[in-house]
Write a protein that holds these residues in place. Structure first.
Motif, PDB file in Angstrom:
ATOM      1  N   THR A 141       0.799  -1.278   0.043  1.00 37.64           N
ATOM      2  CA  THR A 141      -0.155  -0.057  -0.265  1.00 37.64           C
ATOM      3  C   THR A 141       0.668   1.250  -0.014  1.00 37.64           C
ATOM      4  OG1 THR A 141      -0.320  -0.135   2.340  1.00 37.64           O
ATOM      5  CG2 THR A 141      -1.783  -1.408   1.394  1.00 37.64           C
ATOM      6  N   VAL A 142       2.333   1.131   0.515  1.00 33.72           N
ATOM      7  CA  VAL A 142       2.907   2.315   0.658  1.00 33.72           C
ATOM      8  C   VAL A 142       2.535   3.056   1.853  1.00 33.72           C
ATOM      9  CG1 VAL A 142       4.130   4.255  -0.287  1.00 33.72           C
ATOM     10  CG2 VAL A 142       3.564   2.380  -1.844  1.00 33.72           C
ATOM     11  N   PHE A 143       1.244   3.546   1.813  1.00 32.12           N
ATOM     12  CA  PHE A 143       0.936   4.253   2.919  1.00 32.12           C
ATOM     13  C   PHE A 143      -0.114   3.530   3.760  1.00 32.12           C
ATOM     14  CE2 PHE A 143       2.044   7.531   0.096  1.00 32.12           C
ATOM     15  CZ  PHE A 143       2.892   8.359   0.607  1.00 32.12           C
ATOM     16  N   GLY A 144      -0.893   3.984   4.807  1.00 33.34           N
ATOM     17  CA  GLY A 144      -1.487   2.859   5.603  1.00 33.34           C
ATOM     18  C   GLY A 144      -2.812   2.387   4.875  1.00 33.34           C
ATOM     19  N   ILE A 145      -3.209   1.150   5.311  1.00 37.59           N
ATOM     20  CA  ILE A 145      -4.316   0.680   4.603  1.00 37.59           C
ATOM     21  C   ILE A 145      -5.635   1.406   4.693  1.00 37.59           C
ATOM     22  CG2 ILE A 145      -5.416  -0.624   6.948  1.00 37.59           C
ATOM     23  CD1 ILE A 145      -6.006  -3.160   5.444  1.00 37.59           C
ATOM     24  N   ILE A 169      -4.427  -6.788   3.155  1.00 33.93           N
ATOM     25  CA  ILE A 169      -3.840  -7.241   4.713  1.00 33.93           C
ATOM     26  C   ILE A 169      -3.131  -6.446   5.415  1.00 33.93           C
ATOM     27  CG2 ILE A 169      -2.934  -9.213   5.665  1.00 33.93           C
ATOM     28  CD1 ILE A 169      -3.177 -10.713   3.289  1.00 33.93           C
ATOM     29  N   GLY A 170      -3.671  -6.011   6.317  1.00 36.21           N
ATOM     30  CA  GLY A 170      -3.243  -5.011   7.475  1.00 36.21           C
ATOM     31  C   GLY A 170      -1.822  -5.638   8.212  1.00 36.21           C
ATOM     32  N   LEU A 171      -1.091  -4.918   8.879  1.00 39.35           N
ATOM     33  CA  LEU A 171      -0.052  -5.364   9.619  1.00 39.35           C
ATOM     34  C   LEU A 171      -0.586  -6.291  10.609  1.00 39.35           C
ATOM     35  CD1 LEU A 171       1.657  -1.733   9.707  1.00 39.35           C
ATOM     36  CD2 LEU A 171       2.707  -3.826   8.594  1.00 39.35           C
ATOM     37  N   ASP A 172      -1.640  -6.031  11.242  1.00 36.61           N
ATOM     38  CA  ASP A 172      -2.159  -6.869  12.242  1.00 36.61           C
ATOM     39  C   ASP A 172      -2.750  -8.182  11.653  1.00 36.61           C
ATOM     40  OD1 ASP A 172      -4.501  -5.849  11.090  1.00 36.61           O
ATOM     41  OD2 ASP A 172      -5.337  -5.144  12.936  1.00 36.61           O
ATOM     42  N   GLY A 173      -2.689  -8.573  10.468  1.00 41.64           N
ATOM     43  CA  GLY A 173      -3.247  -9.670   9.682  1.00 41.64           C
ATOM     44  C   GLY A 173      -4.831  -9.450   9.365  1.00 41.64           C
ATOM     45  N   GLN A 174      -5.295  -8.542   9.694  1.00 39.84           N
ATOM     46  CA  GLN A 174      -6.649  -8.178   9.222  1.00 39.84           C
ATOM     47  C   GLN A 174      -6.880  -8.184   7.790  1.00 39.84           C
ATOM     48  OE1 GLN A 174      -9.927  -7.082  10.802  1.00 39.84           O
ATOM     49  NE2 GLN A 174     -10.346  -8.302   8.958  1.00 39.84           N
ATOM     50  N   VAL A 175      -7.700  -8.989   7.265  1.00 41.87           N
ATOM     51  CA  VAL A 175      -8.026  -9.382   5.937  1.00 41.87           C
ATOM     52  C   VAL A 175      -9.313  -8.352   5.458  1.00 41.87           C
ATOM     53  CG1 VAL A 175      -8.889 -10.965   4.051  1.00 41.87           C
ATOM     54  CG2 VAL A 175      -7.104 -11.353   5.829  1.00 41.87           C
ATOM     55  N   VAL A 176      -9.035  -7.685   4.458  1.00 44.19           N
ATOM     56  CA  VAL A 176     -10.159  -6.902   3.670  1.00 44.19           C
ATOM     57  C   VAL A 176     -10.643  -7.259   2.384  1.00 44.19           C
ATOM     58  CG1 VAL A 176     -10.860  -4.247   3.392  1.00 44.19           C
ATOM     59  CG2 VAL A 176      -9.455  -4.793   5.388  1.00 44.19           C
ATOM     60  N   GLY A 223       8.255   2.483   5.739  1.00 43.17           N
ATOM     61  CA  GLY A 223       8.116   2.091   4.230  1.00 43.17           C
ATOM     62  C   GLY A 223       7.432   3.407   3.636  1.00 43.17           C
ATOM     63  N   GLU A 224       6.750   4.503   4.308  1.00 43.72           N
ATOM     64  CA  GLU A 224       6.167   5.375   3.692  1.00 43.72           C
ATOM     65  C   GLU A 224       6.792   6.236   2.768  1.00 43.72           C
ATOM     66  OE1 GLU A 224       3.293   6.961   6.358  1.00 43.72           O
ATOM     67  OE2 GLU A 224       2.174   4.936   6.646  1.00 43.72           O
ATOM     68  N   ASN A 225       7.713   5.629   2.024  1.00 43.14           N
ATOM     69  CA  ASN A 225       8.538   6.678   1.138  1.00 43.14           C
ATOM     70  C   ASN A 225       8.912   6.034  -0.138  1.00 43.14           C
ATOM     71  OD1 ASN A 225      10.864   4.699   1.814  1.00 43.14           O
ATOM     72  ND2 ASN A 225      10.573   5.689   3.774  1.00 43.14           N
ATOM     73  N   GLN A 226       9.688   6.499  -0.859  1.00 43.39           N
ATOM     74  CA  GLN A 226      10.249   6.052  -2.313  1.00 43.39           C
ATOM     75  C   GLN A 226      11.488   5.026  -1.985  1.00 43.39           C
ATOM     76  OE1 GLN A 226       8.267   6.173  -4.948  1.00 43.39           O
ATOM     77  NE2 GLN A 226       6.835   7.437  -3.641  1.00 43.39           N
ATOM     78  N   GLY A 227      11.838   4.834  -0.913  1.00 43.30           N
ATOM     79  CA  GLY A 227      13.026   4.012  -0.531  1.00 43.30           C
ATOM     80  C   GLY A 227      12.716   2.689  -1.334  1.00 43.30           C
ATOM     81  N   GLY A 228      14.201   1.893  -1.439  1.00 37.25           N
ATOM     82  CA  GLY A 228      13.947   0.764  -2.068  1.00 37.25           C
ATOM     83  C   GLY A 228      13.706  -0.392  -1.138  1.00 37.25           C
ATOM     84  N   SER A 229      13.518  -0.322   0.237  1.00 37.30           N
ATOM     85  CA  SER A 229      13.183  -1.358   1.112  1.00 37.30           C
ATOM     86  C   SER A 229      12.588  -0.696   2.251  1.00 37.30           C
ATOM     87  CB  SER A 229      14.716  -2.101   1.284  1.00 37.30           C
ATOM     88  OG  SER A 229      15.565  -1.394   2.210  1.00 37.30           O
TER      89      SER A 229
END
Length: 293
Positions: A141-145, A169-176, A223-229
């Motif tokens: 998602t790059v930014f939050g879900i 799929i959220g960081l907590d495992g929530q499936v949407v 990871g909310e950026n344009q970095g490679g990792s």
């Protein structure tokens, strides 16, 4: 269900109605004059033309498809998922329990119709298409879900702004589940997979959306950026990802070799997602679910 998602689930609505009209014909036009005198088409001739026309969602056949029906050269996908058959019984039991819980805990949304479409039955050149999903594309998602969900729920009149995934799929495992797998998500624009794409507009490049399923993992904060990792995805995300993929693989007959990334299918060379993805974490879980051999 996480509290941050509940307000979004309540904001869902939509409906549509289609009406039909009629047409009256003279008796002699039903069958036409003997020998179709004067070159005038009969109703039966017109009905035959209708029967031979492509179904909705495709263009009229042109007898030969131009070179544009084929994508440009692309490196073949080398599947990271091997035929692993050994599985930890404790992991298998844990994932089986999660699979059962997700039948009830999955959040299901109704996103704005401008952000998805029907799967085409014919391409822009009249060629018949198989609408069965055959490839899974992994994204992030790059930014939050919630940012991604808000985007999908917002109307976008311009084609270049329209976007969606089938599942997040959220960081907590929530499936949407943002979109039913039967629908065509707008997850990858100019894209191809192993020499395949579908051209639905002869003026534009093709994409894999017509035969793909799109799944996106929520990106961690660093990871909310344009970095490679970034720091990577959580164990809860890999658990849920494996469960969703196993269901799709069984339902649609998708082989492990057809699970790929947005970075690979993107023909523009602009995508990197999903960054910092660990294929080993996915492999051990899919092996436990029995879908790799």
């Amino acid at each position: 269900m996480t509290s941050s998602l509940r307000p979004l689930v309540l904001a869902v609505a939509g409906a549509g109605v289609i009406s039909l009209g009629g047409l009256t014909w003279l008796g002699r036009d039903l069958f036409g004059a003997p020998g179709n005198a004067g070159g005038r088409a009969s109703l039966l001739d017109l009905l035959e033309e209708v029967r031979q026309s492509p179904p909705d969602g495709g263009a009229s056949p042109t007898h030969s498809a131009p070179e544009k029906a084929l994508p440009p050269p692309q490196a073949a996908w080398r599947a990271p998922l091997g035929g692993a058959c050994q599985a930890d019984p404790a992991l298998r039991a844990r994932l089986a329990g999660l699979a059962e819980r997700l039948r009830y805990d999955t959040v299901r949304l109704r996103i704005d119709p401008s952000n998805y479409g029907e799967r085409f039955r014919r391409d822009a050149f009249g060629q018949t298409l198989d609408t069965t999903p055959q490839v899974v594309v992994l994204h992030e998602t790059v930014f939050g879900i919630n940012s991604a969900i808000n985007t999908f729920m917002t109307p976008h009149p311009r084609d270049e702004d329209q976007v969606s995934y089938h599942t997040l799929i959220g960081l907590d495992g929530q499936v949407v589940e943002a979109l039913d797998p039967a629908k065509r998500a707008f997850g990858a624009g100019n894209s191809a997979f192993n020499g395949r794409w579908v051209v639905t507009n002869p003026e534009l490049a093709g994409s894999i959306n017509n035969f793909a399923l799109h799944l996106s993992l929520e990106t961690p904060l660093d990871g909310e950026n344009q970095g490679g990792s970034h720091s990577g995805y959580t164990a809860a995300q890999y658990d849920a990802l494996a469960v969703v993929l196993a269901r799709w693989m069984r339902r649609f007959g998708i082989p492990p070799s057809n699970i790929t990334t947005h970075q690979h299918v993107d023909l523009g060379g602009e995508r990197m997602d999903p960054r910092s993805f660990d294929w080993r974490e996915l492999q051990v879980r899919l092996a436990a679910l029995g879908v790799l051999c």
